[in-house]
Design a protein around this motif. Structure first.
Motif, PDB file in Angstrom:
ATOM      1  N   ARG A  63      10.859  36.078  42.875  1.00 28.59           N
ATOM      2  CA  ARG A  63      11.812  35.098  43.545  1.00 28.59           C
ATOM      3  C   ARG A  63      12.956  35.756  44.015  1.00 28.59           C
ATOM      4  N   VAL A  64      13.129  37.181  44.100  1.00 22.32           N
ATOM      5  CA  VAL A  64      14.442  37.866  44.530  1.00 22.32           C
ATOM      6  C   VAL A  64      14.853  37.240  45.891  1.00 22.32           C
ATOM      7  N   ALA A  65      13.857  36.917  46.762  1.00 15.82           N
ATOM      8  CA  ALA A  65      14.519  36.515  47.997  1.00 15.82           C
ATOM      9  C   ALA A  65      15.340  35.324  47.924  1.00 15.82           C
ATOM     10  N   ASP A  66      15.314  34.346  46.767  1.00 18.30           N
ATOM     11  CA  ASP A  66      16.036  33.252  46.578  1.00 18.30           C
ATOM     12  C   ASP A  66      17.587  33.537  46.767  1.00 18.30           C
ATOM     13  N   ALA A  67      17.594  34.620  46.259  1.00 19.93           N
ATOM     14  CA  ALA A  67      19.198  34.908  46.302  1.00 19.93           C
ATOM     15  C   ALA A  67      19.966  35.184  47.545  1.00 19.93           C
ATOM     16  N   ALA A  68      19.244  35.319  48.787  1.00 22.99           N
ATOM     17  CA  ALA A  68      19.670  35.475  50.139  1.00 22.99           C
ATOM     18  C   ALA A  68      20.299  34.249  50.636  1.00 22.99           C
ATOM     19  N   ARG A  69      21.180  34.433  51.164  1.00 21.02           N
ATOM     20  CA  ARG A  69      22.395  33.264  51.758  1.00 21.02           C
ATOM     21  C   ARG A  69      21.655  33.166  52.878  1.00 21.02           C
ATOM     22  N   ARG A  70      21.650  31.733  53.358  1.00 21.34           N
ATOM     23  CA  ARG A  70      21.366  31.426  54.644  1.00 21.34           C
ATOM     24  C   ARG A  70      22.397  31.917  55.709  1.00 21.34           C
ATOM     25  N   PRO A  71      21.841  32.202  57.061  1.00 23.23           N
ATOM     26  CA  PRO A  71      22.843  32.587  58.153  1.00 23.23           C
ATOM     27  C   PRO A  71      23.669  31.547  58.291  1.00 23.23           C
ATOM     28  N   GLY A  72      24.988  31.611  58.472  1.00 17.75           N
ATOM     29  CA  GLY A  72      26.159  30.777  58.552  1.00 17.75           C
ATOM     30  C   GLY A  72      26.638  29.970  57.325  1.00 17.75           C
ATOM     31  N   SER A  73      26.021  30.605  56.099  1.00 19.98           N
ATOM     32  CA  SER A  73      26.373  29.824  54.898  1.00 19.98           C
ATOM     33  C   SER A  73      27.673  30.450  54.366  1.00 19.98           C
ATOM     34  N   VAL A  74      27.858  31.582  54.913  1.00 22.40           N
ATOM     35  CA  VAL A  74      29.256  32.522  54.514  1.00 22.40           C
ATOM     36  C   VAL A  74      29.846  32.746  55.612  1.00 22.40           C
ATOM     37  N   LEU A  75      31.330  32.243  55.764  1.00 20.00           N
ATOM     38  CA  LEU A  75      32.146  32.614  56.799  1.00 20.00           C
ATOM     39  C   LEU A  75      32.858  34.027  56.763  1.00 20.00           C
ATOM     40  N   ALA A  76      32.967  34.324  55.546  1.00 21.80           N
ATOM     41  CA  ALA A  76      33.770  35.587  55.437  1.00 21.80           C
ATOM     42  C   ALA A  76      33.653  36.118  54.125  1.00 21.80           C
ATOM     43  N   TYR A  77      33.608  37.554  53.783  1.00 24.90           N
ATOM     44  CA  TYR A  77      33.508  38.144  52.556  1.00 24.90           C
ATOM     45  C   TYR A  77      35.072  38.888  52.552  1.00 24.90           C
ATOM     46  N   LEU A  78      35.721  38.778  51.234  1.00 25.57           N
ATOM     47  CA  LEU A  78      36.724  39.394  50.965  1.00 25.57           C
ATOM     48  C   LEU A  78      36.732  40.171  49.514  1.00 25.57           C
ATOM     49  N   GLU A  79      36.988  41.593  49.703  1.00 22.26           N
ATOM     50  CA  GLU A  79      36.678  42.264  48.396  1.00 22.26           C
ATOM     51  C   GLU A  79      38.213  43.294  48.312  1.00 22.26           C
ATOM     52  N   ALA A  80      38.606  42.712  47.110  1.00 25.35           N
ATOM     53  CA  ALA A  80      39.756  43.745  46.485  1.00 25.35           C
ATOM     54  C   ALA A  80      38.909  44.920  45.643  1.00 25.35           C
ATOM     55  N   HIS A  81      39.875  45.971  45.775  1.00 21.67           N
ATOM     56  CA  HIS A  81      39.056  47.443  45.105  1.00 21.67           C
ATOM     57  C   HIS A  81      40.209  48.238  44.893  1.00 21.67           C
ATOM     58  N   ILE A  82      40.257  48.888  43.719  1.00 21.44           N
ATOM     59  CA  ILE A  82      41.126  50.049  43.869  1.00 21.44           C
ATOM     60  C   ILE A  82      40.906  51.294  44.738  1.00 21.44           C
ATOM     61  N   GLU A  83      41.912  51.733  45.306  1.00 23.14           N
ATOM     62  CA  GLU A  83      41.836  52.756  46.482  1.00 23.14           C
ATOM     63  C   GLU A  83      41.032  54.091  45.573  1.00 23.14           C
ATOM     64  N   GLN A  84      40.056  54.392  45.889  1.00 19.33           N
ATOM     65  CA  GLN A  84      39.393  55.561  45.570  1.00 19.33           C
ATOM     66  C   GLN A  84      39.993  56.955  46.155  1.00 19.33           C
ATOM     67  N   PRO A 136      31.342  18.366  50.243  1.00 20.52           N
ATOM     68  CA  PRO A 136      30.367  19.261  49.684  1.00 20.52           C
ATOM     69  C   PRO A 136      29.618  20.030  50.796  1.00 20.52           C
ATOM     70  N   GLY A 137      29.202  21.214  50.439  1.00 17.13           N
ATOM     71  CA  GLY A 137      28.433  21.670  51.277  1.00 17.13           C
ATOM     72  C   GLY A 137      28.707  22.585  52.428  1.00 17.13           C
ATOM     73  N   LEU A 138      29.927  22.631  52.661  1.00 19.67           N
ATOM     74  CA  LEU A 138      30.560  23.360  53.439  1.00 19.67           C
ATOM     75  C   LEU A 138      30.308  25.003  53.379  1.00 19.67           C
ATOM     76  N   PRO A 139      30.395  25.663  54.414  1.00 14.39           N
ATOM     77  CA  PRO A 139      30.204  27.139  54.538  1.00 14.39           C
ATOM     78  C   PRO A 139      31.365  27.738  53.450  1.00 14.39           C
ATOM     79  N   ALA A 140      31.050  28.922  52.852  1.00 20.29           N
ATOM     80  CA  ALA A 140      31.962  29.308  51.947  1.00 20.29           C
ATOM     81  C   ALA A 140      32.819  30.915  52.454  1.00 20.29           C
ATOM     82  N   VAL A 141      34.012  30.936  52.076  1.00 20.74           N
ATOM     83  CA  VAL A 141      34.710  32.265  52.062  1.00 20.74           C
ATOM     84  C   VAL A 141      34.297  32.706  50.684  1.00 20.74           C
ATOM     85  N   LEU A 142      33.707  34.111  50.676  1.00 13.85           N
ATOM     86  CA  LEU A 142      33.233  34.642  49.425  1.00 13.85           C
ATOM     87  C   LEU A 142      34.270  35.719  49.161  1.00 13.85           C
TER      88      LEU A 142
END
Length: 438
Positions: A179-200, A79-85
Motif C-alpha cells: 500500500r505504499v502508493a497510498d502515500a502519494a499525494r494527488r497532483p494539485g493537492s500541494v501548492l508548495a513545499y517549504l523546508e527549513a534546514h541547517i546550512e551544511q 475543508p479539503g483545500l490544497p495545502a502548503v506543506l
C-alpha cells in the motif's frame, strides 16, 4: 489574508521549546555513545510517535501515511483545500547531530501552532519524513519519494547490515508494502513545499548572519573509477617497468581537486583502495570514488568531462587503463522564484535586512517534492564551521527564534499571495522543477 493569520512573534518560550525538543529527539538513539536513528527501527517508532504527539499538541490533525511519514494538517478557509506543506526528516546518519532534519520539523510545528483553523486560503500541513538519509537500506529520500509518487520498486529487496529487507522492515514496523502508493499525494493537492534546514557549510557563520535564502539544490553525479596497471614486487620491479596503478590514481586525485577549485564545482574522492594491498607490492589496481556537485547540471557535467579527459591522459602516459561507471545521478533542482521571494521577505520581516542567497551543496527532501509542487528553502546558521552529519552541529536559540519568525512570516506571505479572489496562481510551469533522479 494578512500576516496576522500566522503567529510571527517568535517568543523565547517557543525557541526554547524547539531546542529542548531537539535535545529530546537527540536522545532517541540505537547507540549509547552516539546518535543513530535509522529508518523503521524501534528508535524511529519512538521518535515518530513523539513528533506526532507534538503535532497534536500544536492543534494539528495527525496521521501516519503508508510510507511511515508523520503528517499533520490544519484546514484552511474550507475543508479539503490544497495545502502548503512544511517539513523535513527525522532519521539520521550514524554519529549524527541533533539538528540536520529535526530542526526543520520542529520549526514547522511551531509555525503551525500559530495558525488558526479556517484562517488561511490553503490548508497548512507539516510532514516529518521517515527516510531522507537512506542510512539503513541505501534508499535515500524514500519518504519524500513515496509522498511525491516516485517510489522506487527496486528498494523492496534492499537489505540492511543484518540481512533484513526493506519489505520485511515495513511489515515489522506495521506498514503494508503493498500500500505504499497510498502515500502519494494527488497532483494539485500541494501548492508548495517549504523546508527549513541547517546550512551544511560555513557561509552564514562567515558572514555572521542567521538565515539565507536557498536558490537551488545541487546537481550531483557519482562514479566508481578504476585505474588498472600491473602488480609487481616492490624490490624487483624497476621504475621504468612499473605500471603502478596507485601512482596514476594519486595523480588523478590531484587533478580532481584542480578541476573542482578552478570550476566552482565540488569534486571529492572519498574512497580509494589499492590491490593487492601488500606493503611490498606495486599496486596493480586501484578503485576510487568520485562525487561531483554543482549549482547547475551543465557545470557539473563539464567538470566530469575535464576529469575524464585528464584520467585518460594520465592512463595513457603511464601505460594504465582507466574505467568509470556512473553509480548515481540527481539533476539540480531550482527553488521557485516566487517562493525565494517569499522566503526573502520573511527573513527581512524577522530582521535580516539582506539575507544572502546560497545554493545547497547537499541533497534534501525538497529536491524530490519538486516533482510534485514548487519548493522553497530557508537555511539556518550552523556554527562550528558549518559541519553537519556530526555531533558538532551547533544551532543557537537566538538563531532559532529568528528562523521561526522568518518561517512564519514566509507562510504569511503565501497567504497574501493566495488571497481569495487573487487571479495570480501559486505556480506557473516555469516555477516547477523537474523531478530529481533517484
Amino acid at each position: 489574508m494578512t500576516a496576522t493569520s500566522v503567529a510571527r512573534g517568535a517568543t523565547t518560550e517557543a525557541a526554547a521549546r524547539i531546542m529542548a525538543r531537539a535535545d529530546e529527539l537527540g536522545a532517541i538513539s540505537s547507540r549509547a555513545d552516539a546518535l543513530e536513528r535509522t529508518h523503521l527501527t524501534p528508535e524511529h517508532r519512538v521518535a515518530a510517535d513523539l513528533v506526532g504527539a507534538w503535532m497534536r499538541e500544536a492543534g494539528l490533525t495527525v496521521h501516519e501515511d503508508a510510507a511511515g511519514n508523520v503528517c499533520g494538517r490544519i484546514e484552511g478557509l474550507r475543508p479539503g483545500l490544497p495545502a502548503v506543506l512544511l517539513g523535513s526528516h527525522i532519521d539520521t546518519v550514524p554519529d549524527a547531530g541533533r539538528y540536520d532534519g529535526p530542526l526543520g520539523v520542529l520549526l514547522a510545528i511551531e509555525v503551525a501552532r500559530g495558525v488558526r483553523a479556517g484562517a488561511l486560503p490553503f490548508a497548512l500541513e507539516v510532514v516529518a519524513f521517515s527516510d531522507e538519509e537512506g542510512t539503513r537500506f541505501a534508499s535515500a529520500l524514500s519518504g519524500s519519494r513515496a509522498l511525491a509518487g516516485s517510489w522506487v520498486e527496486d528498494w523492496w529487496s534492499f537489505a540492511d547490515a543484518d540481512g533484513v529487507t526493506l519489505a520485511d522492515a515495513f511489515t515489522a514496523y506495521g506498514l503494508d508494502p503493498g500500500r505504499v502508493a497510498d502515500a502519494a499525494r494527488r497532483p494539485g493537492s500541494v501548492l508548495a513545499y517549504l523546508e527549513a534546514h541547517i546550512e551544511q557549510g560555513p557561509h552564514l557563520e562567515d558572514a555572521d548572519l542567521p538565515l539565507a535564502v536557498v536558490s537551488s539544490i545541487a546537481g550531483a553525479r557519482r562514479f566508481a573509477l578504476t585505474v588498472t596497471g600491473h602488480a609487481g614486487h616492490a624490490g624487483g620491479t624497476p621504475y621504468e617497468r612499473r605500471r603502478d596503478a596507485l601512482v596514476g590514481a594519486a595523480e588523478l586525485v590531484l587533478e580532481v581537486e584542480r578541476v573542482g577549485r578552478s570550476s566552482g564545482v565540488v569534486a571529492t574522492v572519498g574512497q580509494l583502495q589499492a590491490f593487492p594491498g601488500g606493503v611490498n607490492v606495486v599496486p596493480g589496481r586501484v578503485e576510487l570514488s568520485l562525487d561531483l556537485r554543482a549549482e547547475d547540471d551543465a557545470s557539473r557535467d563539464a567538470a566530469w568531462d575535464r576529469i575524464r579527459t585528464a584520467a585518460e591522459r594520465i592512463a595513457a602516459a603511464r601505460s594504465l587503463r582507466f574505467d568509470a561507471a556512473e553509480t548515481y545521478r540527481a539533476d539540480a533542482v531550482a527553488c521557485a522564484p516566487w517562493l525565494q521571494d517569499a522566503v526573502r521577505t520573511g527573513a527581512q520581516g524577522a530582521g535580516v535586512a539582506d539575507p544572502p542567497v546560497l545554493w545547497s551543496r547537499a541533497g534534501h527532501d525538497a529536491m524530490v517534492v519538486a516533482g510534485l509542487a514548487p519548493v522553497g528553502m530557508l537555511f539556518v546558521r550552523n556554527g562550528n564551521g558549518g559541519v553537519s552529519h556530526s555531533p558538532d552541529e551547533i544551532v543557537t536559540e537566538a538563531d532559532v527564534a529568528v528562523a521561526l519568525d522568518a518561517f512564519a512570516a514566509t507562510v504569511a506571505q503565501l497567504a497574501r499571495r493566495l488571497e481569495p479572489g487573487d487571479t495570480s496562481t501559486a505556480a506557473t510551469d516555469e516555477d516547477r522543477a523537474p523531478e530529481a533522479g533517484a
